[in-house]
Scaffold this active site. Structure first.
Site, PDB file in Angstrom:
ATOM      1  N   GLY A   1      -4.908  16.104 -33.639  1.00 24.06           N
ATOM      2  CA  GLY A   1      -6.171  16.762 -33.858  1.00 24.06           C
ATOM      3  C   GLY A   1      -6.406  17.317 -35.133  1.00 24.06           C
ATOM      4  O   GLY A   1      -5.633  17.140 -35.861  1.00 24.06           O
TER       5      GLY A   1
ATOM      6  N   GLN B   1      -9.424  22.702 -42.049  1.00 17.41           N
ATOM      7  CA  GLN B   1      -8.248  22.110 -42.351  1.00 17.41           C
ATOM      8  C   GLN B   1      -8.472  21.245 -43.594  1.00 17.41           C
ATOM      9  O   GLN B   1      -7.759  20.938 -44.450  1.00 17.41           O
ATOM     10  CB  GLN B   1      -7.308  21.277 -41.605  1.00 17.41           C
ATOM     11  CG  GLN B   1      -6.644  22.079 -40.259  1.00 17.41           C
ATOM     12  CD  GLN B   1      -6.052  21.134 -39.454  1.00 17.41           C
ATOM     13  OE1 GLN B   1      -6.487  20.793 -38.568  1.00 17.41           O
ATOM     14  NE2 GLN B   1      -4.532  21.163 -39.356  1.00 17.41           N
TER      15      GLN B   1
ATOM     16  N   CYS C   1       1.560  21.494 -36.787  1.00 16.79           N
ATOM     17  CA  CYS C   1       0.325  21.337 -37.338  1.00 16.79           C
ATOM     18  C   CYS C   1       0.366  20.552 -38.612  1.00 16.79           C
ATOM     19  O   CYS C   1       1.354  20.946 -39.423  1.00 16.79           O
ATOM     20  CB  CYS C   1       0.022  22.823 -37.633  1.00 16.79           C
ATOM     21  SG  CYS C   1      -1.773  23.301 -38.679  1.00 16.79           S
ATOM     22  N   LEU C   2      -0.618  19.819 -38.844  1.00 11.61           N
ATOM     23  CA  LEU C   2      -0.919  19.184 -40.204  1.00 11.61           C
ATOM     24  C   LEU C   2      -0.941  19.714 -41.386  1.00 11.61           C
ATOM     25  O   LEU C   2      -0.553  19.617 -42.458  1.00 11.61           O
ATOM     26  CB  LEU C   2      -1.717  18.197 -40.315  1.00 11.61           C
ATOM     27  CG  LEU C   2      -1.837  17.018 -39.104  1.00 11.61           C
ATOM     28  CD1 LEU C   2      -3.080  16.217 -38.788  1.00 11.61           C
ATOM     29  CD2 LEU C   2      -0.526  16.061 -39.193  1.00 11.61           C
TER      30      LEU C   2
ATOM     31  N   HIS D   1      -5.690  25.115 -30.089  1.00  4.22           N
ATOM     32  CA  HIS D   1      -5.003  25.092 -31.642  1.00  4.22           C
ATOM     33  C   HIS D   1      -6.137  25.066 -32.424  1.00  4.22           C
ATOM     34  O   HIS D   1      -6.159  25.630 -33.740  1.00  4.22           O
ATOM     35  CB  HIS D   1      -3.893  23.977 -31.506  1.00  4.22           C
ATOM     36  CG  HIS D   1      -3.273  23.766 -32.738  1.00  4.22           C
ATOM     37  ND1 HIS D   1      -2.117  23.973 -33.049  1.00  4.22           N
ATOM     38  CD2 HIS D   1      -3.774  23.198 -34.125  1.00  4.22           C
ATOM     39  CE1 HIS D   1      -1.811  23.752 -34.254  1.00  4.22           C
ATOM     40  NE2 HIS D   1      -2.861  23.100 -34.920  1.00  4.22           N
ATOM     41  N   GLU D   2      -7.056  23.840 -32.250  1.00  4.72           N
ATOM     42  CA  GLU D   2      -8.181  23.682 -33.117  1.00  4.72           C
ATOM     43  C   GLU D   2      -9.270  24.555 -33.302  1.00  4.72           C
ATOM     44  O   GLU D   2      -9.851  25.116 -34.432  1.00  4.72           O
ATOM     45  CB  GLU D   2      -8.890  22.233 -32.624  1.00  4.72           C
ATOM     46  CG  GLU D   2      -7.950  20.982 -32.636  1.00  4.72           C
ATOM     47  CD  GLU D   2      -6.782  20.918 -33.814  1.00  4.72           C
ATOM     48  OE1 GLU D   2      -7.132  21.317 -34.903  1.00  4.72           O
ATOM     49  OE2 GLU D   2      -5.782  20.102 -33.489  1.00  4.72           O
TER      50      GLU D   2
ATOM     51  N   HIS E   1      -7.995  27.356 -35.554  1.00  6.65           N
ATOM     52  CA  HIS E   1      -8.266  27.031 -36.873  1.00  6.65           C
ATOM     53  C   HIS E   1      -9.762  27.431 -37.267  1.00  6.65           C
ATOM     54  O   HIS E   1     -10.086  27.953 -38.314  1.00  6.65           O
ATOM     55  CB  HIS E   1      -8.033  25.554 -37.255  1.00  6.65           C
ATOM     56  CG  HIS E   1      -6.671  24.875 -37.466  1.00  6.65           C
ATOM     57  ND1 HIS E   1      -5.693  25.468 -38.365  1.00  6.65           N
ATOM     58  CD2 HIS E   1      -6.031  23.846 -36.639  1.00  6.65           C
ATOM     59  CE1 HIS E   1      -4.819  24.812 -38.533  1.00  6.65           C
ATOM     60  NE2 HIS E   1      -4.869  24.107 -37.522  1.00  6.65           N
TER      61      HIS E   1
HETATM   62  O1  GNR Z   1      -0.947  16.448 -34.657  1.00  5.71           O
HETATM   63  C1  GNR Z   1      -0.889  17.536 -33.946  1.00  5.71           C
HETATM   64  N1  GNR Z   1       0.046  17.823 -32.983  1.00  5.71           N
HETATM   65  C2  GNR Z   1       0.093  18.827 -32.118  1.00  5.71           C
HETATM   66  C3  GNR Z   1       1.115  19.058 -31.333  1.00  5.71           C
HETATM   67  C4  GNR Z   1       1.211  19.911 -30.479  1.00  5.71           C
HETATM   68  C5  GNR Z   1       0.133  20.972 -30.385  1.00  5.71           C
HETATM   69  C6  GNR Z   1      -0.872  20.949 -31.360  1.00  5.71           C
HETATM   70  C7  GNR Z   1      -0.665  20.035 -32.261  1.00  5.71           C
HETATM   71  S1  GNR Z   1      -2.140  20.046 -33.322  1.00  5.71           S
HETATM   72  C8  GNR Z   1      -1.646  18.823 -34.440  1.00  5.71           C
HETATM   73  C9  GNR Z   1      -2.581  18.460 -35.622  1.00  5.71           C
HETATM   74  C10 GNR Z   1      -3.080  19.580 -36.385  1.00  5.71           C
HETATM   75  O2  GNR Z   1      -2.865  20.460 -37.026  1.00  5.71           O
HETATM   76  N2  GNR Z   1      -4.504  20.171 -35.628  1.00  5.71           N
HETATM   77  O3  GNR Z   1      -4.938  21.281 -35.950  1.00  5.71           O
HETATM   78 NI    NI Z   2      -3.176  22.570 -36.800  1.00  5.14          NI
END
Ligand code: GNR
Ligand code: NI
Length: 167
Positions: free
Chosen positions: A46, A51, A92-93, A134-135, A138
């Site tokens: 995601g 980001q 998270c990236l 999670h997104e 952000h």
């Molecule tokens: O790639 C991603 N993997 C992930 C794994 C578990 C819970 C959330 C994520 S999101 C993350 C990519 C990201 O940072 N999205 O904002």
């Molecule tokens: Ni993230």
């Protein structure tokens, strides 16, 4: 298409609040396509516009193993969340190399616009439910590490600053 650069925690711009998209036009479709390319390239499941330093409510997600189920969410809202909550391991990236458990609703229903500006609703569970929450965090300027203890957060900041120096 283009690869976009991803902001790294503790960058202040990760705490900006995204504004709703007023019109779903070519500019937004290009942004979503570039975000998808960046997400697949990372690789990640995601990515939120925040980001890549664009502060508009756009998310891309693909939790499939085959990378052929891209979903674009514009102006997403959670219209229902289960009372049942679940702990799961997140990464998270924007915080590379850090993984920890976060508790979230087990099941959510999301309403959003697609790339054509049409409203859709989607029931999400499992990794998709974790990822959409999670997104959407952000987009509100929240990074998952903010759910961890203050001690863990300060250790993560030290680790990220060292990583940034090494790059
Ligand atoms: O790639 C991603 N993997 C992930 C794994 C578990 C819970 C959330 C994520 S999101 C993350 C990519 C990201 O940072 N999205 O904002
Ligand atoms: Ni993230």
């Amino acid at each position: 298409m283009a690869l976009l650069s991803i902001l790294h925690y503790p960058d202040k711009r990760l705490h900006k609040i995204a504004k709703p998209v007023a019109v779903v036009d070519e500019r937004i479709r290009t942004l979503a396509a570039n975000m998808a390319e960046t997400m697949y390239g990372a690789p990640g499941v995601g990515l939120a516009a925040t980001q890549v330093d664009v502060h508009e409510r756009v998310i891309v997600i693909d939790v499939s193993e085959t990378h052929d189920e891209l979903r674009v969410f514009i102006n997403p809202e959670i219209v229902w969340s289960s009372d049942e909550r679940k702990l799961s391991e997140e990464g998270c990236l924007s915080v590379p190399g850090v993984y920890d458990s976060v508790e979230r609703a087990d099941h959510v229903r999301v309403r959003a616009l697609n790339e054509r500006g049409e409203t859709f609703e989607l029931d999400c569970e499992g990794l998709l439910a974790v990822c959409i929450q999670h997104e959407m965090d952000h987009l509100m300027g929240r990074v998952f590490v903010e759910y961890l203890s203050p001690l863990k957060q300060s250790r993560i900041k030290v680790k990220m600053k060292k990583l940034a120096q090494a790059m």
